[in-house]
Design a protein around this motif. Structure first.
Motif, PDB file in Angstrom:
ATOM      1  N   PHE A  62       0.849  -1.190   0.000  1.00  0.00           N
ATOM      2  CA  PHE A  62       0.000   0.000   0.000  1.00  0.00           C
ATOM      3  C   PHE A  62       0.886   1.241   0.000  1.00  0.00           C
ATOM      4  O   PHE A  62       1.583   1.514   0.980  1.00  0.00           O
ATOM      5  N   SER A  63       0.837   1.990  -1.083  1.00  0.00           N
ATOM      6  CA  SER A  63       1.664   3.188  -1.185  1.00  0.00           C
ATOM      7  C   SER A  63       1.060   4.317  -0.353  1.00  0.00           C
ATOM      8  O   SER A  63      -0.086   4.245   0.107  1.00  0.00           O
ATOM      9  N   GLY A  64       1.833   5.365  -0.176  1.00  0.00           N
ATOM     10  CA  GLY A  64       1.373   6.501   0.599  1.00  0.00           C
ATOM     11  C   GLY A  64       0.658   7.520  -0.264  1.00  0.00           C
ATOM     12  O   GLY A  64       0.119   7.197  -1.329  1.00  0.00           O
ATOM     13  N   GLY A  65       0.645   8.751   0.196  1.00  0.00           N
ATOM     14  CA  GLY A  65      -0.048   9.805  -0.544  1.00  0.00           C
ATOM     15  C   GLY A  65      -1.517   9.482  -0.740  1.00  0.00           C
ATOM     16  O   GLY A  65      -2.186   8.973   0.144  1.00  0.00           O
ATOM     17  N   GLY A  66      -2.012   9.759  -1.942  1.00  0.00           N
ATOM     18  CA  GLY A  66      -3.405   9.495  -2.248  1.00  0.00           C
ATOM     19  C   GLY A  66      -3.708   8.055  -2.575  1.00  0.00           C
ATOM     20  O   GLY A  66      -4.876   7.684  -2.728  1.00  0.00           O
ATOM     21  N   GLY A  67      -2.674   7.226  -2.698  1.00  0.00           N
ATOM     22  CA  GLY A  67      -2.882   5.817  -2.985  1.00  0.00           C
ATOM     23  C   GLY A  67      -3.158   5.494  -4.439  1.00  0.00           C
ATOM     24  O   GLY A  67      -3.419   4.344  -4.779  1.00  0.00           O
ATOM     25  N   GLY A 109      -7.957   9.593   0.451  1.00  0.00           N
ATOM     26  CA  GLY A 109      -8.396  10.476   1.514  1.00  0.00           C
ATOM     27  C   GLY A 109      -9.022   9.719   2.677  1.00  0.00           C
ATOM     28  O   GLY A 109      -8.489   8.729   3.181  1.00  0.00           O
ATOM     29  N   ALA A 110     -10.224  10.166   3.080  1.00  0.00           N
ATOM     30  CA  ALA A 110     -10.919   9.564   4.216  1.00  0.00           C
ATOM     31  C   ALA A 110     -11.370   8.136   3.942  1.00  0.00           C
ATOM     32  O   ALA A 110     -11.698   7.402   4.881  1.00  0.00           O
ATOM     33  N   PHE A 111     -11.383   7.719   2.675  1.00  0.00           N
ATOM     34  CA  PHE A 111     -11.793   6.354   2.348  1.00  0.00           C
ATOM     35  C   PHE A 111     -10.847   5.333   2.965  1.00  0.00           C
ATOM     36  O   PHE A 111     -11.237   4.182   3.186  1.00  0.00           O
ATOM     37  N   ASP A 140      -6.454  12.040  10.725  1.00  0.00           N
ATOM     38  CA  ASP A 140      -5.836  11.106   9.777  1.00  0.00           C
ATOM     39  C   ASP A 140      -4.528  10.506  10.285  1.00  0.00           C
ATOM     40  O   ASP A 140      -3.523  10.496   9.596  1.00  0.00           O
ATOM     41  N   ASP A 141      -4.581   9.982  11.533  1.00  0.00           N
ATOM     42  CA  ASP A 141      -3.449   9.195  11.989  1.00  0.00           C
ATOM     43  C   ASP A 141      -3.961   7.858  12.524  1.00  0.00           C
ATOM     44  O   ASP A 141      -5.165   7.668  12.711  1.00  0.00           O
ATOM     45  N   VAL A 142      -3.064   6.905  12.748  1.00  0.00           N
ATOM     46  CA  VAL A 142      -3.490   5.545  13.094  1.00  0.00           C
ATOM     47  C   VAL A 142      -4.172   5.468  14.456  1.00  0.00           C
ATOM     48  O   VAL A 142      -4.948   4.542  14.705  1.00  0.00           O
ATOM     49  N   PHE A 143      -3.936   6.420  15.328  1.00  0.00           N
ATOM     50  CA  PHE A 143      -4.530   6.352  16.662  1.00  0.00           C
ATOM     51  C   PHE A 143      -6.037   6.628  16.645  1.00  0.00           C
ATOM     52  O   PHE A 143      -6.714   6.418  17.653  1.00  0.00           O
ATOM     53  N   LEU A 144      -6.560   7.059  15.524  1.00  0.00           N
ATOM     54  CA  LEU A 144      -7.995   7.266  15.383  1.00  0.00           C
ATOM     55  C   LEU A 144      -8.711   5.969  15.003  1.00  0.00           C
ATOM     56  O   LEU A 144      -9.948   5.948  14.932  1.00  0.00           O
ATOM     57  N   GLN A 145      -7.950   4.908  14.769  1.00  0.00           N
ATOM     58  CA  GLN A 145      -8.533   3.637  14.372  1.00  0.00           C
ATOM     59  C   GLN A 145      -8.553   2.660  15.562  1.00  0.00           C
ATOM     60  O   GLN A 145      -7.971   2.920  16.610  1.00  0.00           O
ATOM     61  N   ASP A 146      -9.233   1.556  15.363  1.00  0.00           N
ATOM     62  CA  ASP A 146      -9.460   0.597  16.448  1.00  0.00           C
ATOM     63  C   ASP A 146      -8.259  -0.339  16.596  1.00  0.00           C
ATOM     64  O   ASP A 146      -8.305  -1.514  16.225  1.00  0.00           O
ATOM     65  N   LEU A 147      -7.198   0.169  17.157  1.00  0.00           N
ATOM     66  CA  LEU A 147      -5.978  -0.618  17.312  1.00  0.00           C
ATOM     67  C   LEU A 147      -6.188  -1.809  18.238  1.00  0.00           C
ATOM     68  O   LEU A 147      -5.527  -2.838  18.089  1.00  0.00           O
TER      69      LEU A 147
END
Length: 270
Positions: free
Chosen positions: A57-62, A110-112, A178-185
């Motif tokens: 999975f690349s960065g940026g917009g993907g 983006g948010a997707f 938009d960082d990983v801590f907003l997800q269900d770790l």
């Protein structure tokens, strides 16, 4: 001129478009239809006998814009995109995921990257790759690509990968969205490898926050961290791939170390 492509209806609602000449070289271009009216292109390169598989999975917009002949016309310099040969040399089947057609624009995912539909799209990619090899399958993301990897790993309790690798992880954007801590770790129950450069100069990926990420993965059966130093002098923005953020000058060592870790940890996930 490119040879006529063969369009084949396959299991799981997949559309597989493959040039016979490319297939002979271990390369295939696959167009999935993960949702009605939506296509998702995947570029697969495979050694004769894979030791494992990595979905990249690349960065940026993907958006990587995979062409009809397997060319990549956007984000070619991305750390994971430009190191595909190194993965192959270690025996890994590689699958590069483009943005789906409904997010294939200048803004990208983006948010997707946080959406349940995105995780379900990648579930179709996982099924595709598992149809090519029965070896352990890992998701590997870099920069914003880590948001996709964490999303998939936290949502797919069945039918997911065997483990994940997070490189140059999105740790602190300062925007609170938009960082990983907003997800269900807490929901990640797979082995996790965190890979970072100690001198990453990108404001969104500070190395000082790597221990916080490792500590937050409370239900992962194994969490290890690889921290790197040095490399070639950065070229351009510190958040772009030709910098410490993209492990410039030490790419081979980084991929080899990740590959050894994956092989040592085998199939531990679901």
């Amino acid at each position: 001129m490119l040879m006529a492509r063969v369009l084949v209806a396959a299991m799981l609602g997949l559309l597989i478009a493959q040039d016979p000449a490319i297939a002979e070289a271990g390369r295939s271009i696959v167009d999935l239809e993960p949702r009605p009216g939506v296509t998702l292109r995947v570029l697969i390169d495979a050694p004769e006998t894979p030791a494992g598989a990595v979905i990249l999975f690349s960065g940026g917009g993907g958006v990587v814009a995979i062409g009809e002949e397997g060319t990549i016309s956007q984000g070619q310099g991305n750390f994971l995109v430009r190191t595909r040969q190194s993965w192959l040399e270690q025996g890994f089947l590689t699958a590069v995921v483009d943005a789906p057609s409904d997010w294939h624009n200048w803004q990208g995912l983006g948010a997707f990257r946080f959406a349940a539909a995105h995780a379900n799209d990648i579930a179709a990619v996982i099924r595709l790759v598992r149809g090519r090899t029965d070896r352990p399958l890992w998701l590997v993301g870099t920069s914003r690509g880590t948001l996709s990897v964490v999303n998939v790993a936290s949502r797919l309790q069945t039918g997911g990968p065997d483990g994940i690798v997070l490189t140059s992880t999105m740790l602190d954007t300062g925007r609170g969205r938009d960082d990983v801590f907003l997800q269900d770790l807490d929901s990640i129950r797979l082995p996790v490898l965190i890979v970072h450069h100690r001198e990453d100069g990108c404001i969104a990926t500070p190395a000082r926050m790597v221990p916080k990420l490792a500590a937050a993965l409370v239900n992962a059966p194994k969490v290890d961290t690889l921290l790197f130093e040095g490399g070639a002098p950065p070229r351009g923005d510190p958040c772009e791939p030709f910098s410490r953020h993209g492990f410039l000058g030490i790419e081979q060592r980084v991929i080899e170390d990740i590959g050894r870790w994956i092989k040592a940890n085998g199939r531990q996930g679901g």
